[in-house]
Design a protein around this motif. Structure first.
Motif, PDB file in Angstrom:
ATOM      1  N   ILE A   1       0.828  -1.201   0.000  1.00  0.00           N
ATOM      2  CA  ILE A   1       0.000   0.000   0.000  1.00  0.00           C
ATOM      3  C   ILE A   1       0.865   1.255   0.000  1.00  0.00           C
ATOM      4  CG2 ILE A   1      -1.629   1.315   1.397  1.00  0.00           C
ATOM      5  CD1 ILE A   1      -2.867  -1.377   2.151  1.00  0.00           C
ATOM      6  N   GLY A   2       1.980   1.233   0.643  1.00  0.00           N
ATOM      7  CA  GLY A   2       2.854   2.402   0.671  1.00  0.00           C
ATOM      8  C   GLY A   2       3.457   2.730  -0.678  1.00  0.00           C
ATOM      9  N   ASP A   3       3.489   1.758  -1.625  1.00  0.00           N
ATOM     10  CA  ASP A   3       4.054   1.995  -2.944  1.00  0.00           C
ATOM     11  C   ASP A   3       3.022   2.495  -3.940  1.00  0.00           C
ATOM     12  OD1 ASP A   3       6.486   1.163  -2.064  1.00  0.00           O
ATOM     13  OD2 ASP A   3       6.217  -0.902  -2.703  1.00  0.00           O
ATOM     14  N   ALA A   4       1.817   2.787  -3.487  1.00  0.00           N
ATOM     15  CA  ALA A   4       0.752   3.178  -4.399  1.00  0.00           C
ATOM     16  C   ALA A   4       0.980   4.542  -5.021  1.00  0.00           C
ATOM     17  CB  ALA A   4      -0.592   3.179  -3.669  1.00  0.00           C
ATOM     18  N   ASP A   5       1.926   5.320  -4.505  1.00  0.00           N
ATOM     19  CA  ASP A   5       2.174   6.634  -5.074  1.00  0.00           C
ATOM     20  C   ASP A   5       3.047   6.577  -6.317  1.00  0.00           C
ATOM     21  OD1 ASP A   5       4.493   5.919  -3.869  1.00  0.00           O
ATOM     22  OD2 ASP A   5       4.742   7.748  -2.695  1.00  0.00           O
ATOM     23  N   GLY A   6       3.477   5.414  -6.771  1.00  0.00           N
ATOM     24  CA  GLY A   6       4.225   5.262  -8.006  1.00  0.00           C
ATOM     25  C   GLY A   6       5.719   5.134  -7.816  1.00  0.00           C
ATOM     26  N   LYS A   7       6.240   5.281  -6.627  1.00  0.00           N
ATOM     27  CA  LYS A   7       7.669   5.142  -6.390  1.00  0.00           C
ATOM     28  C   LYS A   7       7.990   3.668  -6.191  1.00  0.00           C
ATOM     29  CE  LYS A   7       8.071   9.631  -4.241  1.00  0.00           C
ATOM     30  NZ  LYS A   7       8.370  10.361  -3.014  1.00  0.00           N
ATOM     31  N   GLU A   8       8.924   3.173  -6.999  1.00  0.00           N
ATOM     32  CA  GLU A   8       9.273   1.769  -6.900  1.00  0.00           C
ATOM     33  C   GLU A   8      10.411   1.560  -5.917  1.00  0.00           C
ATOM     34  OE1 GLU A   8       8.959  -1.114 -10.296  1.00  0.00           O
ATOM     35  OE2 GLU A   8       9.421   0.762 -11.292  1.00  0.00           O
ATOM     36  N   ASN A   9      10.350   0.464  -5.259  1.00  0.00           N
ATOM     37  CA  ASN A   9      11.410   0.067  -4.345  1.00  0.00           C
ATOM     38  C   ASN A   9      12.628  -0.357  -5.172  1.00  0.00           C
ATOM     39  OD1 ASN A   9      12.922  -0.925  -2.278  1.00  0.00           O
ATOM     40  ND2 ASN A   9      11.391  -2.373  -1.561  1.00  0.00           N
ATOM     41  N   ALA A  10      13.819   0.041  -4.767  1.00  0.00           N
ATOM     42  CA  ALA A  10      15.037  -0.281  -5.512  1.00  0.00           C
ATOM     43  C   ALA A  10      15.283  -1.788  -5.558  1.00  0.00           C
ATOM     44  CB  ALA A  10      16.231   0.428  -4.903  1.00  0.00           C
TER      45      ALA A  10
ATOM     46  N   LYS B   1      12.991  -4.138  -5.510  1.00  0.00           N
ATOM     47  CA  LYS B   1      12.021  -4.711  -6.443  1.00  0.00           C
ATOM     48  C   LYS B   1      12.455  -4.475  -7.890  1.00  0.00           C
ATOM     49  CE  LYS B   1       7.918  -2.865  -7.153  1.00  0.00           C
ATOM     50  NZ  LYS B   1       6.511  -2.476  -6.983  1.00  0.00           N
ATOM     51  N   ARG B   2      12.936  -3.285  -8.181  1.00  0.00           N
ATOM     52  CA  ARG B   2      13.403  -2.959  -9.533  1.00  0.00           C
ATOM     53  C   ARG B   2      14.614  -3.829  -9.899  1.00  0.00           C
ATOM     54  NH1 ARG B   2      11.491  -0.128 -13.939  1.00  0.00           N
ATOM     55  NH2 ARG B   2      13.172   0.925 -14.985  1.00  0.00           N
ATOM     56  N   TRP B   3      15.534  -4.031  -8.954  1.00  0.00           N
ATOM     57  CA  TRP B   3      16.708  -4.869  -9.194  1.00  0.00           C
ATOM     58  C   TRP B   3      16.290  -6.317  -9.445  1.00  0.00           C
ATOM     59  CZ3 TRP B   3      18.712  -9.027  -6.468  1.00  0.00           C
ATOM     60  CH2 TRP B   3      19.979  -9.445  -6.858  1.00  0.00           C
ATOM     61  N   GLY B   4      15.322  -6.808  -8.664  1.00  0.00           N
ATOM     62  CA  GLY B   4      14.851  -8.182  -8.834  1.00  0.00           C
ATOM     63  C   GLY B   4      14.185  -8.404 -10.175  1.00  0.00           C
ATOM     64  N   ILE B   5      13.371  -7.454 -10.598  1.00  0.00           N
ATOM     65  CA  ILE B   5      12.724  -7.565 -11.911  1.00  0.00           C
ATOM     66  C   ILE B   5      13.781  -7.577 -13.008  1.00  0.00           C
ATOM     67  CG2 ILE B   5      11.246  -6.352 -13.556  1.00  0.00           C
ATOM     68  CD1 ILE B   5       9.594  -5.396 -11.140  1.00  0.00           C
ATOM     69  N   ASN B   6      14.770  -6.707 -12.875  1.00  0.00           N
ATOM     70  CA  ASN B   6      15.849  -6.635 -13.857  1.00  0.00           C
ATOM     71  C   ASN B   6      16.613  -7.954 -13.921  1.00  0.00           C
ATOM     72  OD1 ASN B   6      17.823  -5.833 -15.607  1.00  0.00           O
ATOM     73  ND2 ASN B   6      18.599  -4.189 -14.342  1.00  0.00           N
ATOM     74  N   LEU B   7      16.918  -8.554 -12.778  1.00  0.00           N
ATOM     75  CA  LEU B   7      17.643  -9.822 -12.747  1.00  0.00           C
ATOM     76  C   LEU B   7      16.841 -10.942 -13.398  1.00  0.00           C
ATOM     77  CD1 LEU B   7      20.121 -11.434 -11.826  1.00  0.00           C
ATOM     78  CD2 LEU B   7      18.920 -11.849  -9.684  1.00  0.00           C
ATOM     79  N   VAL B   8      15.554 -11.005 -13.115  1.00  0.00           N
ATOM     80  CA  VAL B   8      14.716 -12.054 -13.697  1.00  0.00           C
ATOM     81  C   VAL B   8      14.621 -11.891 -15.210  1.00  0.00           C
ATOM     82  CG1 VAL B   8      12.353 -12.937 -13.800  1.00  0.00           C
ATOM     83  CG2 VAL B   8      13.411 -12.495 -11.600  1.00  0.00           C
ATOM     84  N   ILE B   9      14.499 -10.662 -15.683  1.00  0.00           N
ATOM     85  CA  ILE B   9      14.448 -10.424 -17.133  1.00  0.00           C
ATOM     86  C   ILE B   9      15.762 -10.840 -17.781  1.00  0.00           C
ATOM     87  CG2 ILE B   9      14.425  -8.588 -18.873  1.00  0.00           C
ATOM     88  CD1 ILE B   9      12.264  -7.222 -17.225  1.00  0.00           C
ATOM     89  N   ARG B  10      16.897 -10.494 -17.150  1.00  0.00           N
ATOM     90  CA  ARG B  10      18.194 -10.866 -17.725  1.00  0.00           C
ATOM     91  C   ARG B  10      18.394 -12.384 -17.726  1.00  0.00           C
ATOM     92  NH1 ARG B  10      22.494  -7.939 -14.591  1.00  0.00           N
ATOM     93  NH2 ARG B  10      20.958  -7.910 -12.949  1.00  0.00           N
ATOM     94  N   LEU B  11      18.003 -13.056 -16.645  1.00  0.00           N
ATOM     95  CA  LEU B  11      18.104 -14.519 -16.611  1.00  0.00           C
ATOM     96  C   LEU B  11      17.249 -15.149 -17.703  1.00  0.00           C
ATOM     97  CD1 LEU B  11      17.999 -15.240 -12.784  1.00  0.00           C
ATOM     98  CD2 LEU B  11      19.800 -15.948 -14.345  1.00  0.00           C
ATOM     99  N   PHE B  12      16.029 -14.646 -17.858  1.00  0.00           N
ATOM    100  CA  PHE B  12      15.131 -15.192 -18.876  1.00  0.00           C
ATOM    101  C   PHE B  12      15.682 -14.967 -20.279  1.00  0.00           C
ATOM    102  CE2 PHE B  12      11.517 -14.682 -21.784  1.00  0.00           C
ATOM    103  CZ  PHE B  12      11.010 -15.966 -21.706  1.00  0.00           C
ATOM    104  N   LEU B  13      16.215 -13.775 -20.552  1.00  0.00           N
ATOM    105  CA  LEU B  13      16.729 -13.495 -21.884  1.00  0.00           C
ATOM    106  C   LEU B  13      17.982 -14.302 -22.203  1.00  0.00           C
ATOM    107  CD1 LEU B  13      16.144  -9.667 -22.255  1.00  0.00           C
ATOM    108  CD2 LEU B  13      14.845 -11.534 -23.259  1.00  0.00           C
ATOM    109  N   VAL B  14      18.794 -14.609 -21.190  1.00  0.00           N
ATOM    110  CA  VAL B  14      19.961 -15.458 -21.437  1.00  0.00           C
ATOM    111  C   VAL B  14      19.509 -16.893 -21.702  1.00  0.00           C
ATOM    112  CG1 VAL B  14      21.997 -16.486 -20.344  1.00  0.00           C
ATOM    113  CG2 VAL B  14      21.637 -14.036 -20.222  1.00  0.00           C
ATOM    114  N   LEU B  15      18.513 -17.364 -20.964  1.00  0.00           N
ATOM    115  CA  LEU B  15      18.044 -18.738 -21.152  1.00  0.00           C
ATOM    116  C   LEU B  15      17.226 -18.918 -22.430  1.00  0.00           C
ATOM    117  CD1 LEU B  15      16.951 -19.784 -17.570  1.00  0.00           C
ATOM    118  CD2 LEU B  15      18.720 -20.825 -18.945  1.00  0.00           C
TER     119      LEU B  15
END
Length: 139
Positions: free
Chosen positions: A97-106, A108-122
């Protein structure tokens, strides 16, 4: 271009290391296999082609300027008192609920980036093939 390769280096090295780890002896051995060839080609050819496109797609999917309309000013506090963990943030449970103002947690952003990079390599060649077929159908 070099920055793109560096961003994919950790996911590639991680997957490559796990793939070549011999669990019976506990030693890391490099041997030729089709899976190793798939990983190397995916990292060297398809990862740089797809990484920039993937982040353009992620950035376009987020409505950065859109604010959530709140009919009740204390809706977050009321939902927390009732035991709700997530508010009506439009993130389907990924944002507190605290993230509803549009500010992303660093983190969370790092985790999404890592998952995308792992998926694109695989699955880089598969993603590229899907996008190529999608482009051919439009013609």
């Amino acid at each position: 271009m070099i920055k793109t390769f560096l961003k994919g280096l950790f996911p590639f090295a991680f997957i490559f290391f796990i793939n070549n780890l011999n669990t019976q002896t506990g030693a890391w051995t490099l041997e030729f296999s089709w899976w190793n060839l798939w990983l190397v080609v995916s990292y060297l050819v398809f990862f740089p082609l797809l990484y920039g496109q993937s982040w353009q797609h992620v950035d376009r999917s987020v409505d950065k300027g859109k604010q959530i309309s709140r009919s009740r000013p204390n809706a977050e506090q009321e939902s927390l008192r009732l035991g709700s963990n997530y508010g009506n943030t439009g993130h389907f449970g990924f944002a507190r609920i605290g993230d509803a103002d549009g500010k992303e947690n660093a983190v969370k952003r790092w985790g999404i980036n890592l998952v995308i990079r792992l998926f694109l390599v695989l699955a880089g060649p598969l993603v590229w093939g899907y996008l190529w077929l999608k482009q051919q159908r439009k013609k």
